[in-house]
Design a protein around this motif. Structure first.
Motif, PDB file in Angstrom:
ATOM      1  N   PHE A 148      26.290  51.256  43.691  1.00  0.00           N
ATOM      2  CA  PHE A 148      27.271  50.317  43.241  1.00  0.00           C
ATOM      3  C   PHE A 148      26.646  49.509  42.427  1.00  0.00           C
ATOM      4  N   LEU A 149      25.426  49.274  42.517  1.00  0.00           N
ATOM      5  CA  LEU A 149      24.643  48.094  41.402  1.00  0.00           C
ATOM      6  C   LEU A 149      24.880  48.944  39.979  1.00  0.00           C
ATOM      7  N   SER A 150      24.873  50.212  39.886  1.00  0.00           N
ATOM      8  CA  SER A 150      25.110  50.963  38.599  1.00  0.00           C
ATOM      9  C   SER A 150      26.562  50.598  37.998  1.00  0.00           C
ATOM     10  N   LEU A 151      27.530  50.698  39.243  1.00  0.00           N
ATOM     11  CA  LEU A 151      28.833  50.497  38.792  1.00  0.00           C
ATOM     12  C   LEU A 151      28.814  49.025  38.090  1.00  0.00           C
ATOM     13  N   GLU A 152      28.192  48.221  38.749  1.00  0.00           N
ATOM     14  CA  GLU A 152      28.482  46.593  38.280  1.00  0.00           C
ATOM     15  C   GLU A 152      27.616  46.494  36.972  1.00  0.00           C
ATOM     16  N   ILE A 195      35.444  39.858  35.471  1.00  0.00           N
ATOM     17  CA  ILE A 195      34.404  39.120  36.519  1.00  0.00           C
ATOM     18  C   ILE A 195      35.240  39.186  38.070  1.00  0.00           C
ATOM     19  N   ALA A 196      36.477  38.538  37.982  1.00  0.00           N
ATOM     20  CA  ALA A 196      37.283  38.559  39.032  1.00  0.00           C
ATOM     21  C   ALA A 196      37.566  39.705  39.869  1.00  0.00           C
ATOM     22  N   VAL A 197      38.025  40.844  38.970  1.00  0.00           N
ATOM     23  CA  VAL A 197      38.007  42.038  39.399  1.00  0.00           C
ATOM     24  C   VAL A 197      36.823  42.602  39.869  1.00  0.00           C
ATOM     25  N   ALA A 198      35.588  42.476  39.359  1.00  0.00           N
ATOM     26  CA  ALA A 198      34.239  43.091  39.813  1.00  0.00           C
ATOM     27  C   ALA A 198      34.222  42.363  40.975  1.00  0.00           C
ATOM     28  N   ALA A 199      34.334  41.121  41.263  1.00  0.00           N
ATOM     29  CA  ALA A 199      34.103  40.395  42.660  1.00  0.00           C
ATOM     30  C   ALA A 199      35.076  41.143  43.863  1.00  0.00           C
ATOM     31  N   ALA A 200      36.437  41.464  43.438  1.00  0.00           N
ATOM     32  CA  ALA A 200      37.040  42.116  44.217  1.00  0.00           C
ATOM     33  C   ALA A 200      36.541  43.439  44.620  1.00  0.00           C
ATOM     34  N   GLU A 201      36.010  44.207  43.735  1.00  0.00           N
ATOM     35  CA  GLU A 201      35.702  45.513  43.986  1.00  0.00           C
ATOM     36  C   GLU A 201      34.404  45.709  44.743  1.00  0.00           C
ATOM     37  N   ALA A 202      33.592  44.416  44.751  1.00  0.00           N
ATOM     38  CA  ALA A 202      32.511  44.317  45.182  1.00  0.00           C
ATOM     39  C   ALA A 202      32.836  44.297  46.776  1.00  0.00           C
ATOM     40  N   THR A 203      33.563  43.326  47.074  1.00  0.00           N
ATOM     41  CA  THR A 203      34.048  43.192  48.426  1.00  0.00           C
ATOM     42  C   THR A 203      34.397  44.396  49.122  1.00  0.00           C
ATOM     43  N   VAL A 204      35.514  45.197  48.480  1.00  0.00           N
ATOM     44  CA  VAL A 204      35.965  46.311  49.124  1.00  0.00           C
ATOM     45  C   VAL A 204      34.911  47.422  49.431  1.00  0.00           C
ATOM     46  N   LEU A 222      44.380  45.085  34.541  1.00  0.00           N
ATOM     47  CA  LEU A 222      44.574  44.503  35.841  1.00  0.00           C
ATOM     48  C   LEU A 222      45.401  45.246  36.773  1.00  0.00           C
ATOM     49  N   GLY A 223      46.666  45.779  36.276  1.00  0.00           N
ATOM     50  CA  GLY A 223      47.295  46.869  36.833  1.00  0.00           C
ATOM     51  C   GLY A 223      46.642  47.741  37.677  1.00  0.00           C
ATOM     52  N   LEU A 224      45.865  48.493  36.833  1.00  0.00           N
ATOM     53  CA  LEU A 224      45.022  49.708  37.520  1.00  0.00           C
ATOM     54  C   LEU A 224      44.167  49.413  38.483  1.00  0.00           C
ATOM     55  N   GLU A 225      43.625  47.945  38.294  1.00  0.00           N
ATOM     56  CA  GLU A 225      42.438  47.670  39.443  1.00  0.00           C
ATOM     57  C   GLU A 225      43.445  47.169  40.586  1.00  0.00           C
ATOM     58  N   LEU A 226      44.498  46.335  40.302  1.00  0.00           N
ATOM     59  CA  LEU A 226      45.398  46.091  41.674  1.00  0.00           C
ATOM     60  C   LEU A 226      45.825  47.359  42.420  1.00  0.00           C
ATOM     61  N   LEU A 227      46.086  48.457  41.486  1.00  0.00           N
ATOM     62  CA  LEU A 227      46.619  49.802  42.112  1.00  0.00           C
ATOM     63  C   LEU A 227      45.476  50.550  42.907  1.00  0.00           C
ATOM     64  N   SER A 228      44.169  50.423  42.353  1.00  0.00           N
ATOM     65  CA  SER A 228      43.063  51.182  42.472  1.00  0.00           C
ATOM     66  C   SER A 228      42.563  50.412  44.122  1.00  0.00           C
ATOM     67  N   LYS A 272      34.200  58.274  48.309  1.00  0.00           N
ATOM     68  CA  LYS A 272      34.416  59.025  47.339  1.00  0.00           C
ATOM     69  C   LYS A 272      35.403  58.395  46.120  1.00  0.00           C
ATOM     70  N   TYR A 273      36.547  58.079  46.960  1.00  0.00           N
ATOM     71  CA  TYR A 273      37.351  57.435  45.837  1.00  0.00           C
ATOM     72  C   TYR A 273      37.115  56.226  45.179  1.00  0.00           C
ATOM     73  N   PHE A 274      36.261  55.378  46.059  1.00  0.00           N
ATOM     74  CA  PHE A 274      35.761  54.056  45.482  1.00  0.00           C
ATOM     75  C   PHE A 274      34.854  54.385  44.443  1.00  0.00           C
ATOM     76  N   VAL A 275      33.608  55.255  44.412  1.00  0.00           N
ATOM     77  CA  VAL A 275      32.940  55.583  43.450  1.00  0.00           C
ATOM     78  C   VAL A 275      33.492  56.227  42.362  1.00  0.00           C
ATOM     79  N   VAL A 276      34.230  57.302  42.505  1.00  0.00           N
ATOM     80  CA  VAL A 276      34.906  57.834  41.328  1.00  0.00           C
ATOM     81  C   VAL A 276      36.064  56.952  40.415  1.00  0.00           C
ATOM     82  N   GLY A 277      36.615  56.026  41.363  1.00  0.00           N
ATOM     83  CA  GLY A 277      37.702  55.147  40.799  1.00  0.00           C
ATOM     84  C   GLY A 277      36.821  54.208  40.012  1.00  0.00           C
ATOM     85  N   ALA A 278      35.930  53.587  40.602  1.00  0.00           N
ATOM     86  CA  ALA A 278      35.132  52.387  40.011  1.00  0.00           C
ATOM     87  C   ALA A 278      34.588  52.928  38.699  1.00  0.00           C
ATOM     88  N   PHE A 279      34.075  54.023  38.750  1.00  0.00           N
ATOM     89  CA  PHE A 279      33.328  54.751  37.722  1.00  0.00           C
ATOM     90  C   PHE A 279      34.348  55.073  36.520  1.00  0.00           C
TER      91      PHE A 279
END
Lengths: 114, 482
Positions: free
Chosen positions: A38-42, A80-89, B131-137, B159-166
């Motif tokens: 997760f850190l690497s993703l950030e 930055i905002a998107v990264a915060a949302a992703e961090a939460t999830v 933004l659309g991509l992230e709001l979807l994912s 798995k979907y999280f790691v691959v999707g964020a990547f």
């Protein structure tokens, strides 16, 4: 007297962002701990931010492209905002996994396979 | 000249309706426990409202300072996303109750994900695409892991999280490079710069490659397909159904908007080879691995990989008929997949067990409606007439032949024949095998059965009257290229 400040060349910033992106990519592929992944993703997301900042910095210095600089800088705030949302999830997912399995080593999650 | 604010707001009315409805559903979930049983229906009502708004309101073109382009193409894709969302919500209510996991967040997250996909469908700026991509994912990561007491559901989410964020990080870095090369985040400007001959500029080439690679992850095409089987199998079935059509559609439309302006096929030989390679590898590998699957959801995942391979052929050949073939393919694929997964939800006892083909044996005479809808959708996925899957493949291969990609059409047809083998294996299990002694007693569920039936009827109706769909898609493409 202090020496005159020399601005950091734009290419150095861009090179740093590329190196950070590569470090992040390798981290996602090589690390097995979910938090480390997760850190690497950030790091990857923020390296892209740095690239945006670097380009905006260059466009800002050129008079004809000064308006374009704003586009890149605005982009960073959204990321930055998107990264915060992703961090939460992401962190919520890891906690749910830890509760169930008492580990967040991704190699231990391999029930699904072909 | 920016458009007035009321034009802007009316242009995105469907997205606004869904967002407000999602907020309302959250409040109901929290404060009105008596209405919780009706959340699925309320969500469907909101979807119907959004669809009505999309049909009734005009499509003004560029809005929101040129970051969104609400044109006929966006409207078409919006309607297809709303149809998929409607079917998902329809089957989700009873499905969640059956698995003791009914919580209102499900509907809220599904609505948000659909809004993200609809933003992507009209996005013409790197920022709105992202933004659309992230709001979807992001809502989808949660939806995959919705059965939070089930290890396989959480594993699918992880798995979907790691691959999707990547993949998102790749898209984002590619966007940064494109911005650096063209000094703009406007897709029209970027496409114009590339078309004017900047294609070989390393910054542009790498940036574009990274964006396409990130979108390839969302499409689950080879070589970015490895997550699909695990995520399909582990996710709750309605989520799998949604996941298998909506993100793919949104990603394909972004690719289409990029490819259309650049005339991909004539841009550079390298791109043609790369995309054709991805298409052929997806078809072949997807179909071959699907042959040896024992789990129906995993089999459908590999089948999805193969189908996106066919759709990529249509993106590659480009031109009006290629672009309209993409749209036809998306609609066909949506109905076939939603129907197949809904029928599967009807035929399986609990979602956290594997959905083995063996467990379907003899169900053709036991659970007739479910088996019949599953059979219809599988025949259609195999591309047999008179179902819509045939229409879609016909449109794609016709476009490929017309544009001189005969070899891609030949590979595609050969792959379709190959794919019939594993679809028929399921149908064989359904009708040619005896019902086992200890057949599980399933609770019948009217909404899930209705979802499967509507999807299967769609498959049949669009297959019998293909001109309606083909003409609609062609009209959409004509209107945006005019």
């Amino acid at each position: 007297m202090t020496a005159e400040l020399v601005p950091i060349p734009f290419t150095w910033v861009l090179a740093l962002s590329a190196v950070l992106f590569a470090i992040g990519t390798l981290g996602v592929m090589l690390r097995r701990n979910a938090i480390a992944i997760f850190l690497s993703l950030e790091v990857m997301l923020n390296s892209a931010n740095l690239a945006f900042a670097a380009f905006a910095y260059r466009f800002g210095a050129v008079h004809v492209a000064a308006a374009a600089a704003l586009d890149g800088q605005i982009f960073i705030f959204f990321v930055i905002a998107v990264a915060a949302a992703e961090a939460t999830v992401g962190l919520a997912l890891f906690i749910a996994l830890y509760r169930l399995r008492e580990t967040i080593d991704v190699d231990r999650f391999n029930i699904l396979r072909w | 000249m920016p458009s007035p604010i009321h034009t802007d707001l009316l242009a995105v009315a469907p997205q606004v309706i869904l967002t407000l409805a999602a907020g309302l559903l959250l409040l109901i979930e929290a404060f009105l426990p008596g209405l919780r049983r009706a959340l699925s229906e309320l969500g469907m009502l909101a979807v119907a409202g959004a669809a009505w708004a999309r049909l009734a309101l005009p499509t003004p073109g560029l809005v929101w300072s040129g970051t969104l382009r609400v044109d006929e193409l966006a409207a078409f894709v919006d309607l297809y996303i709303l149809a998929a969302l409607f079917l998902t919500l329809w089957m989700a209510g009873p499905f969640l109750r059956r698995n003791d996991s009914e919580r209102g967040e499900f509907y809220v997250l599904a609505l948000f994900a659909a809004v993200g996909a609809m933003v992507m469908a009209s996005a013409v700026n790197l920022l709105t695409v992202f933004l659309g991509l992230e709001l979807l994912s992001i809502p989808l990561y949660v939806l995959n892991a919705f059965f939070r007491r089930s290890v396989i559901s959480l594993e699918a989410g992880l798995k979907y999280f790691v691959v999707g964020a990547f993949a998102s990080a790749f898209v984002l870095y590619g966007m940064a490079l494109l911005y650096g090369a063209t000094a703009s985040t406007d897709l029209a400007v970027i496409v114009a710069v590339i078309a004017a001959g900047a294609a070989l500029d390393p910054l542009v080439a790498i940036g574009l490659a990274m964006v396409v690679a990130g979108l390839a992850f969302k499409l689950a095409v080879v070589p970015a397909h490895a997550w699909a089987p695990d995520v399909y199998q582990g996710s709750p079935t309605p989520v799998t159904a949604f996941l298998s059509v909506v993100p793919k559609g949104a990603a394909l439309i972004v690719l289409l908007r990029l490819a259309e302006g650049m005339d991909l096929a004539r841009l550079s030989a390298g791109w043609v080879v790369a995309i054709a390679g991805m298409a052929v590898a997806s078809q072949t590998l997807g179909n071959l691995i699907a042959l040896v699957q024992r789990d129906v959801k995993r089999m459908l995942a590999y089948s999805g990989i193969a189908h996106m391979g066919y759709a990529l052929v249509a993106v590659l050949v480009g031109g009006p008929d290629g672009a309209s073939a993409v749209l036809v393919y998306l609609v066909a694929y949506t109905f076939m997949n939603m129907g197949a997964f809904a029928a599967l939800a009807l035929l399986s006892e609990r979602d956290d067990r594997p959905h083995l083909i063996r467990d379907l044996e003899g169900q053709g005479y036991h659970r007739q409606l479910a088996a019949l809808t599953l059979t219809t959708c599988l025949f259609s996925l195999a591309g047999m007439p008179p179902f819509v899957g045939f229409t879609a493949k016909f449109a794609v291969f016709r476009a490929a032949v017309n544009h001189g990609f005969v070899w891609l059409a030949v590979v595609g047809v050969a792959n379709s024949l190959l794919s019939a083998a594993y679809y028929l294996r399921v149908i064989y299990a359904l009708y040619m095998k005896p019902l086992p002694e200890r057949a599980p007693e399933l609770q019948p569920s009217l909404p899930i059965a209705a979802t499967a039936t509507v999807a299967a009827l769609g498959v049949l109706a669009l297959g019998l009257y293909p001109t309606a769909l083909l003409d609609a898609a062609a009209a959409v493409i004509t209107s945006i290229t005019r």
